[in-house]
Enzyme design. Structure first.
Site, PDB file in Angstrom:
ATOM      1  N   ASN A   1      53.475   7.491 -12.904  1.00  0.00           N
ATOM      2  CA  ASN A   1      53.348   8.445 -11.873  1.00  0.00           C
ATOM      3  C   ASN A   1      52.916   9.755 -12.254  1.00  0.00           C
ATOM      4  O   ASN A   1      53.282  10.343 -12.883  1.00  0.00           O
ATOM      5  CB  ASN A   1      55.012   8.847 -11.174  1.00  0.00           C
ATOM      6  CG  ASN A   1      54.776   9.927 -10.029  1.00  0.00           C
ATOM      7  OD1 ASN A   1      54.535   9.292  -8.998  1.00  0.00           O
ATOM      8  ND2 ASN A   1      54.965  10.993 -10.119  1.00  0.00           N
TER       9      ASN A   1
ATOM     10  N   ALA B   1      57.570  19.333 -15.709  1.00  0.00           N
ATOM     11  CA  ALA B   1      56.877  19.999 -14.786  1.00  0.00           C
ATOM     12  C   ALA B   1      56.399  21.233 -15.733  1.00  0.00           C
ATOM     13  O   ALA B   1      57.111  22.017 -16.455  1.00  0.00           O
ATOM     14  CB  ALA B   1      57.448  20.076 -13.555  1.00  0.00           C
TER      15      ALA B   1
ATOM     16  N   ASN C   1       6.933   8.652   8.284  1.00  0.00           N
ATOM     17  CA  ASN C   1       6.003   9.416   7.738  1.00  0.00           C
ATOM     18  C   ASN C   1       6.702  10.759   7.681  1.00  0.00           C
ATOM     19  O   ASN C   1       6.033  11.644   7.164  1.00  0.00           O
ATOM     20  CB  ASN C   1       4.948   9.437   8.691  1.00  0.00           C
ATOM     21  CG  ASN C   1       4.047   8.033   8.597  1.00  0.00           C
ATOM     22  OD1 ASN C   1       3.577   7.866   7.570  1.00  0.00           O
ATOM     23  ND2 ASN C   1       4.215   7.309   9.628  1.00  0.00           N
TER      24      ASN C   1
ATOM     25  N   ASP D   1       5.691   2.479   3.413  1.00  0.00           N
ATOM     26  CA  ASP D   1       6.634   3.234   4.220  1.00  0.00           C
ATOM     27  C   ASP D   1       6.999   2.524   5.284  1.00  0.00           C
ATOM     28  O   ASP D   1       7.692   3.031   6.586  1.00  0.00           O
ATOM     29  CB  ASP D   1       5.678   4.565   4.628  1.00  0.00           C
ATOM     30  CG  ASP D   1       4.596   4.212   5.479  1.00  0.00           C
ATOM     31  OD1 ASP D   1       4.071   3.057   5.392  1.00  0.00           O
ATOM     32  OD2 ASP D   1       3.761   5.214   5.595  1.00  0.00           O
TER      33      ASP D   1
ATOM     34  N   ARG E   1       3.452  14.813   5.670  1.00  0.00           N
ATOM     35  CA  ARG E   1       4.132  15.253   6.866  1.00  0.00           C
ATOM     36  C   ARG E   1       5.711  15.235   6.036  1.00  0.00           C
ATOM     37  O   ARG E   1       6.522  15.826   6.708  1.00  0.00           O
ATOM     38  CB  ARG E   1       4.186  14.070   7.857  1.00  0.00           C
ATOM     39  CG  ARG E   1       2.992  14.445   8.532  1.00  0.00           C
ATOM     40  CD  ARG E   1       2.737  13.387   9.719  1.00  0.00           C
ATOM     41  NE  ARG E   1       3.831  13.170  10.424  1.00  0.00           N
ATOM     42  CZ  ARG E   1       4.095  12.432  11.447  1.00  0.00           C
ATOM     43  NH1 ARG E   1       3.388  10.901  11.311  1.00  0.00           N
ATOM     44  NH2 ARG E   1       5.197  12.306  12.063  1.00  0.00           N
TER      45      ARG E   1
ATOM     46  N   TYR F   1      43.418  15.973 -11.298  1.00  0.00           N
ATOM     47  CA  TYR F   1      42.176  15.553 -11.547  1.00  0.00           C
ATOM     48  C   TYR F   1      42.477  14.539 -12.859  1.00  0.00           C
ATOM     49  O   TYR F   1      43.136  14.890 -13.657  1.00  0.00           O
ATOM     50  CB  TYR F   1      41.237  16.583 -12.215  1.00  0.00           C
ATOM     51  CG  TYR F   1      40.200  16.168 -13.018  1.00  0.00           C
ATOM     52  CD1 TYR F   1      39.089  15.454 -12.418  1.00  0.00           C
ATOM     53  CD2 TYR F   1      40.076  16.362 -14.253  1.00  0.00           C
ATOM     54  CE1 TYR F   1      38.138  15.002 -12.974  1.00  0.00           C
ATOM     55  CE2 TYR F   1      38.951  15.865 -15.101  1.00  0.00           C
ATOM     56  CZ  TYR F   1      38.062  15.317 -14.206  1.00  0.00           C
ATOM     57  OH  TYR F   1      36.905  14.774 -14.879  1.00  0.00           O
TER      58      TYR F   1
ATOM     59  N   LEU G   1       0.767  -1.207  -0.040  1.00  0.00           N
ATOM     60  CA  LEU G   1       0.036   0.091   0.102  1.00  0.00           C
ATOM     61  C   LEU G   1       0.959   1.280  -0.014  1.00  0.00           C
ATOM     62  O   LEU G   1       1.724   1.336   0.761  1.00  0.00           O
ATOM     63  CB  LEU G   1      -0.975   0.034   1.153  1.00  0.00           C
ATOM     64  CG  LEU G   1      -1.652  -1.210   1.482  1.00  0.00           C
ATOM     65  CD1 LEU G   1      -2.864  -1.215   2.586  1.00  0.00           C
ATOM     66  CD2 LEU G   1      -2.619  -1.688   0.106  1.00  0.00           C
TER      67      LEU G   1
END
Length: 453
Positions: A359, A405, A226, A104, A16, A348, A9
């Protein structure tokens, strides 16, 4: 195992929750509560499952796509017994036990459902009861020590003596289809709410002389949700149980109360998880992995011996092969870090394949997006990417290559090559000394100047 059909159900408005999302679709551990219930029932292989919906049916139907589950509409809504009757058409032709439960109340276990079904061996109706610390306004079950139910009563209709009983009704009920449909059809709305109550199925069975029994379970298993506060409580209970399970399975949680799992998190043995680690959906962790503090993982696969963090973020599609390492403030997305490869800090790595023992220096970025499309970066085995490098995809760095680098690499680098992409350095002897002398004199002159009065 007993053949049965399930009616869930889920027609309530859930006001609420104060949400645009249907109540039963609010997640616990990253999975909608309705799906928690369906997955639990799936262990018992119900022949049919019907979800009774009302408000926001489209949302529920969307969540049910791909599952062998149908929905039935309750409109208008006249109570729980009326809701259960709306599943009759969907269960046409089914002969067997029927369980009615609530969307629920998501933590009901397969074992508890099986206990309910087993109770029908010598009874016409079985109901699920529990004994909470505070019975509050739950409906009461009046039963003897043998579990024979004499009466089911809603709190609002209960006498003071009946309200003093601590055996409460969870709402779950089971009966054979030959009994369930006539009993549901006989329920009336002669009560203070003017609604058709599901517990009156048991009341009707008792009235006609049938045996009705109660099966008890732990209160947490049938705690209804609820409100947002109750949702948070259910999340907390689920997480606490999962942490215990992880530690019993051989994982070390340094501060268990700060670690949060997803419903599908997989942990191997001898895994160490430091404080404040969050597992999103789709994370698999093999044996011997060390996840350091403040790390967030989602959709990631970590092979044995991997180290991650602290303060790392692994996004969907991140794959770390054996003994690879991701350090602090490294983010990975849709990328593979090969065996023994490492990205120690401040990088990233997205849409990339990094070869074994490569590396990745601090500050390295794979520039994978041009504003319209994503492109792939391939870094060969044992390659060395110097700090503060930008690899502009699509680009391939060959095995054993070195990127100096500070380089911005937009063309492929061959195996064993050195790629240095920098502006020529300009040296002016003594310039800095002259600059400092000049600026110091200016500052001194400004400080010594008379101030206006």
């Amino acid at each position: 195992m007993t053949d049965f059909a399930a009616i869930i159900l889920a027609a309530g408005k859930g006001t609420r929750m104060k949400s645009d999302l249907h109540k039963v679709l609010h997640p616990i551990a990253g999975k909608p509560m309705l799906l928690h219930l369906l997955d639990s029932f799936a262990e018992l292989a119900p022949q049919r499952t019907v979800v009774v919906v009302g408000d926001r049916r489209d949302q529920v139907d969307g969540a049910l796509k791909g599952r062998d589950v149908v929905s039935a509409l309750q409109d208008p809504q006249h109570g729980t017994a009326h809701a259960a009757l709306q599943a009759k058409e969907a269960l046409a032709g089914f002969s067997g036990n029927i369980l009615v439960t609530f969307g629920d109340v998501p933590m009901v276990s397969a074992a508890t459902v099986q206990n309910l079904l087993n109770a029908l061996s010598d009874a016409k109706v079985a109901v699920l009861g529990f004994r909470p610390e505070n019975p509050l306004a739950y409906g009461r079950i009046i039963a003897d020590d043998a579990g024979n139910v004499a009466k089911m009563v809603e709190y609002k209709d209960a006498s003071e003596a009946e309200r003093g009983v601590n055996l409460c009704n969870s709402g779950l009920i089971v009966a054979h289809s030959d009994d369930m449909w006539p009993l549901l059809g006989a329920v009336d709305n002669n009560n203070k709410q003017g609604e058709y109550y599901l517990p009156d199925v048991a009341t009707g069975a008792i009235a006609r002389g049938d045996r009705v029994v109660v099966v008890e379970c732990e209160p947490d298993e049938v705690a209804g949700i609820n409100s947002r506060a109750e949702l948070a409580g259910a999340e907390g209970r689920w997480q606490a149980a999962r942490r215990e399970e992880a530690m019993e399975g051989g994982a070390t949680l340094k501060a268990p109360e700060t670690v949060f799992f997803s419903h599908d998190t997989v942990l191997g043995r001898d895994v160490t998880v430091e404080p404040h680690v969050v597992f999103g959906p789709g994370v698999t962790v093999a044996d011997g992995v060390h996840i350091k503090a403040y790390t967030h993982l989602e959709g990631a696969s970590l092979a044995s011996g991997v180290q991650v963090g602290p303060f790392a973020r692994l996004r969907p599609g991140a794959v770390l092969e054996e003994n690879s390492f991701v350090g602090n403030f490294v983010e990975m997305k849709k990328a593979t870090l090969g065996k023994g490869a490492k990205a120690s800090h401040l990088s990233y790595i997205g849409d990339a394949t990094v070869g074994a023992n490569a590396n990745i220096g601090a500050g390295t970025i794979t520039c994978n997006y041009d504003g319209y499309f994503k492109y792939h970066t391939t870094i060969g085995e044992r390659a060395f990417i110097g700090s503060n490098s930008a690899l502009v995809a699509p680009v391939t760095i060959g095995a054993d290559a070195i990127v100096a680098a500070g380089s911005t690499v937009s063309r492929d680098v061959g195996a064993g090559e050195l790629r240095m992409v920098r502006a020529e350095q300009l040296v002016k002897q003594g310039w800095a000394d002259r600059f400092h002398d000049t600026m110091k004199k200016k500052k001194a002159a400004k400080t010594d100047a008379p101030k206006n009065k």
